[in-house]
Design a protein around this motif. Structure first.
Motif, PDB file in Angstrom:
ATOM      1  N   GLY A  34       0.818  -1.342   0.089  1.00 42.67           N
ATOM      2  CA  GLY A  34      -0.112   0.087  -0.017  1.00 42.67           C
ATOM      3  C   GLY A  34       0.930   1.181  -0.136  1.00 42.67           C
ATOM      4  O   GLY A  34       0.632   2.216  -0.809  1.00 42.67           O
ATOM      5  N   ARG A  35       1.849   1.140   0.923  1.00 41.60           N
ATOM      6  CA  ARG A  35       2.808   2.240   0.828  1.00 41.60           C
ATOM      7  C   ARG A  35       3.501   2.707  -0.474  1.00 41.60           C
ATOM      8  O   ARG A  35       3.749   3.742  -1.051  1.00 41.60           O
ATOM      9  CB  ARG A  35       4.043   2.325   1.869  1.00 41.60           C
ATOM     10  CG  ARG A  35       4.805   3.527   2.004  1.00 41.60           C
ATOM     11  CD  ARG A  35       5.744   3.153   3.352  1.00 41.60           C
ATOM     12  NE  ARG A  35       6.224   1.954   3.171  1.00 41.60           N
ATOM     13  CZ  ARG A  35       7.022   1.441   4.077  1.00 41.60           C
ATOM     14  NH1 ARG A  35       7.006   2.038   5.447  1.00 41.60           N
ATOM     15  NH2 ARG A  35       7.766   0.227   4.138  1.00 41.60           N
ATOM     16  N   ARG A  40       4.193   5.559  -5.710  1.00 43.54           N
ATOM     17  CA  ARG A  40       3.845   5.796  -7.118  1.00 43.54           C
ATOM     18  C   ARG A  40       2.806   6.728  -7.686  1.00 43.54           C
ATOM     19  O   ARG A  40       3.037   7.577  -8.413  1.00 43.54           O
ATOM     20  CB  ARG A  40       3.575   4.422  -7.759  1.00 43.54           C
ATOM     21  CG  ARG A  40       4.785   3.501  -7.606  1.00 43.54           C
ATOM     22  CD  ARG A  40       4.539   2.222  -8.297  1.00 43.54           C
ATOM     23  NE  ARG A  40       5.701   1.347  -8.192  1.00 43.54           N
ATOM     24  CZ  ARG A  40       5.359  -0.128  -8.674  1.00 43.54           C
ATOM     25  NH1 ARG A  40       4.442  -0.382  -9.160  1.00 43.54           N
ATOM     26  NH2 ARG A  40       6.661  -0.728  -8.828  1.00 43.54           N
ATOM     27  N   LEU A  41       1.723   6.849  -6.811  1.00 44.18           N
ATOM     28  CA  LEU A  41       0.667   7.893  -7.274  1.00 44.18           C
ATOM     29  C   LEU A  41       1.085   9.093  -6.979  1.00 44.18           C
ATOM     30  O   LEU A  41       1.001  10.020  -7.889  1.00 44.18           O
ATOM     31  CB  LEU A  41      -0.483   7.391  -6.331  1.00 44.18           C
ATOM     32  CG  LEU A  41      -1.838   8.295  -6.547  1.00 44.18           C
ATOM     33  CD1 LEU A  41      -2.340   8.079  -7.874  1.00 44.18           C
ATOM     34  CD2 LEU A  41      -2.836   8.139  -5.634  1.00 44.18           C
ATOM     35  N   VAL A  42       1.576   9.340  -5.794  1.00 46.33           N
ATOM     36  CA  VAL A  42       2.317  10.759  -5.587  1.00 46.33           C
ATOM     37  C   VAL A  42       3.176  10.958  -6.442  1.00 46.33           C
ATOM     38  O   VAL A  42       3.428  12.128  -6.938  1.00 46.33           O
ATOM     39  CB  VAL A  42       2.767  10.822  -4.136  1.00 46.33           C
ATOM     40  CG1 VAL A  42       3.616  12.145  -3.902  1.00 46.33           C
ATOM     41  CG2 VAL A  42       1.712  10.837  -3.003  1.00 46.33           C
ATOM     42  N   ARG A  45       1.674  11.924 -10.017  1.00 50.89           N
ATOM     43  CA  ARG A  45       0.853  13.266  -9.890  1.00 50.89           C
ATOM     44  C   ARG A  45       1.758  14.351  -9.798  1.00 50.89           C
ATOM     45  O   ARG A  45       1.677  15.487 -10.471  1.00 50.89           O
ATOM     46  CB  ARG A  45      -0.085  13.298  -8.563  1.00 50.89           C
ATOM     47  CG  ARG A  45      -1.053  12.483  -8.679  1.00 50.89           C
ATOM     48  CD  ARG A  45      -1.910  12.658  -7.658  1.00 50.89           C
ATOM     49  NE  ARG A  45      -3.238  11.933  -7.763  1.00 50.89           N
ATOM     50  CZ  ARG A  45      -4.098  11.845  -6.684  1.00 50.89           C
ATOM     51  NH1 ARG A  45      -3.924  12.186  -5.552  1.00 50.89           N
ATOM     52  NH2 ARG A  45      -5.353  10.866  -7.141  1.00 50.89           N
ATOM     53  N   LEU A  46       3.042  14.200  -9.049  1.00 54.71           N
ATOM     54  CA  LEU A  46       4.007  15.201  -9.216  1.00 54.71           C
ATOM     55  C   LEU A  46       4.789  15.577 -10.610  1.00 54.71           C
ATOM     56  O   LEU A  46       5.021  16.461 -10.931  1.00 54.71           O
ATOM     57  CB  LEU A  46       5.021  15.071  -8.024  1.00 54.71           C
ATOM     58  CG  LEU A  46       4.799  15.236  -6.706  1.00 54.71           C
ATOM     59  CD1 LEU A  46       5.954  14.567  -5.755  1.00 54.71           C
ATOM     60  CD2 LEU A  46       4.464  16.871  -6.368  1.00 54.71           C
ATOM     61  N   LEU A  47       4.879  14.332 -11.210  1.00 52.15           N
ATOM     62  CA  LEU A  47       5.391  14.624 -12.645  1.00 52.15           C
ATOM     63  C   LEU A  47       4.403  15.182 -13.415  1.00 52.15           C
ATOM     64  O   LEU A  47       4.928  16.082 -14.262  1.00 52.15           O
ATOM     65  CB  LEU A  47       5.530  13.045 -13.315  1.00 52.15           C
ATOM     66  CG  LEU A  47       6.849  12.608 -12.655  1.00 52.15           C
ATOM     67  CD1 LEU A  47       7.170  10.959 -13.043  1.00 52.15           C
ATOM     68  CD2 LEU A  47       8.260  13.328 -13.132  1.00 52.15           C
ATOM     69  N   TRP A  48       3.036  14.722 -13.667  1.00 57.01           N
ATOM     70  CA  TRP A  48       1.996  15.647 -14.288  1.00 57.01           C
ATOM     71  C   TRP A  48       2.025  16.913 -13.887  1.00 57.01           C
ATOM     72  O   TRP A  48       1.832  17.847 -14.935  1.00 57.01           O
ATOM     73  CB  TRP A  48       0.795  15.082 -14.116  1.00 57.01           C
ATOM     74  CG  TRP A  48       0.462  13.590 -15.089  1.00 57.01           C
ATOM     75  CD1 TRP A  48       0.528  12.402 -14.657  1.00 57.01           C
ATOM     76  CD2 TRP A  48       0.208  13.509 -16.516  1.00 57.01           C
ATOM     77  NE1 TRP A  48       0.182  11.409 -15.726  1.00 57.01           N
ATOM     78  CE2 TRP A  48       0.263  12.096 -16.827  1.00 57.01           C
ATOM     79  CE3 TRP A  48       0.624  14.526 -17.382  1.00 57.01           C
ATOM     80  CZ2 TRP A  48       0.009  11.996 -18.122  1.00 57.01           C
ATOM     81  CZ3 TRP A  48       0.237  14.255 -18.690  1.00 57.01           C
ATOM     82  CH2 TRP A  48       0.120  12.865 -19.226  1.00 57.01           C
ATOM     83  N   LEU A  49       2.228  17.206 -12.483  1.00 56.19           N
ATOM     84  CA  LEU A  49       2.125  18.583 -12.332  1.00 56.19           C
ATOM     85  C   LEU A  49       3.077  19.534 -13.017  1.00 56.19           C
ATOM     86  O   LEU A  49       2.993  20.636 -13.364  1.00 56.19           O
ATOM     87  CB  LEU A  49       1.866  18.829 -10.801  1.00 56.19           C
ATOM     88  CG  LEU A  49       1.802  20.221 -10.242  1.00 56.19           C
ATOM     89  CD1 LEU A  49       0.555  20.876 -10.752  1.00 56.19           C
ATOM     90  CD2 LEU A  49       2.016  20.241  -8.920  1.00 56.19           C
TER      91      LEU A  49
END
Length: 82
Positions: A34-35, A40-42, A45-49
């Motif tokens: 889960g961690r 990976r999700l964070v 999202r940071l790369l897309w941002l």
């Protein structure tokens, strides 16, 4: 190792009882998994941002600098009489 010896070793391994799994292993694996998924999700999202910020910065720069427009001439052509 000869093929017959290898086959005998595999048969011994398959006939023996499998090792016992520690009781808390499943919970630990789920916690770590889960961690890892959250990280990976964070990161995604940071790369897309960052990509969105770079595209926005490029758009603003291109809108203000207008690199496709030819700059005005700073010198005038010579004026002569014919």
């Amino acid at each position: 190792m000869k093929p017959l010896e290898r086959e005998a070793a595999v048969r011994r391994m398959l006939e023996s009882t499998p090792p016992q799994v520690p009781p808390g292993l499943t919970a630990e694996v789920l916690r770590r998994g889960g961690r890892l998924l959250r990280r990976r999700l964070v990161a995604r999202r940071l790369l897309w941002l960052a990509l969105l910020a770079a595209a926005l910065a490029f758009t603003i720069w291109a809108w203000t600098a207008r690199p496709w427009v030819e700059p005005p001439s700073t010198t005038t052509p010579p004026f002569g009489t014919w």
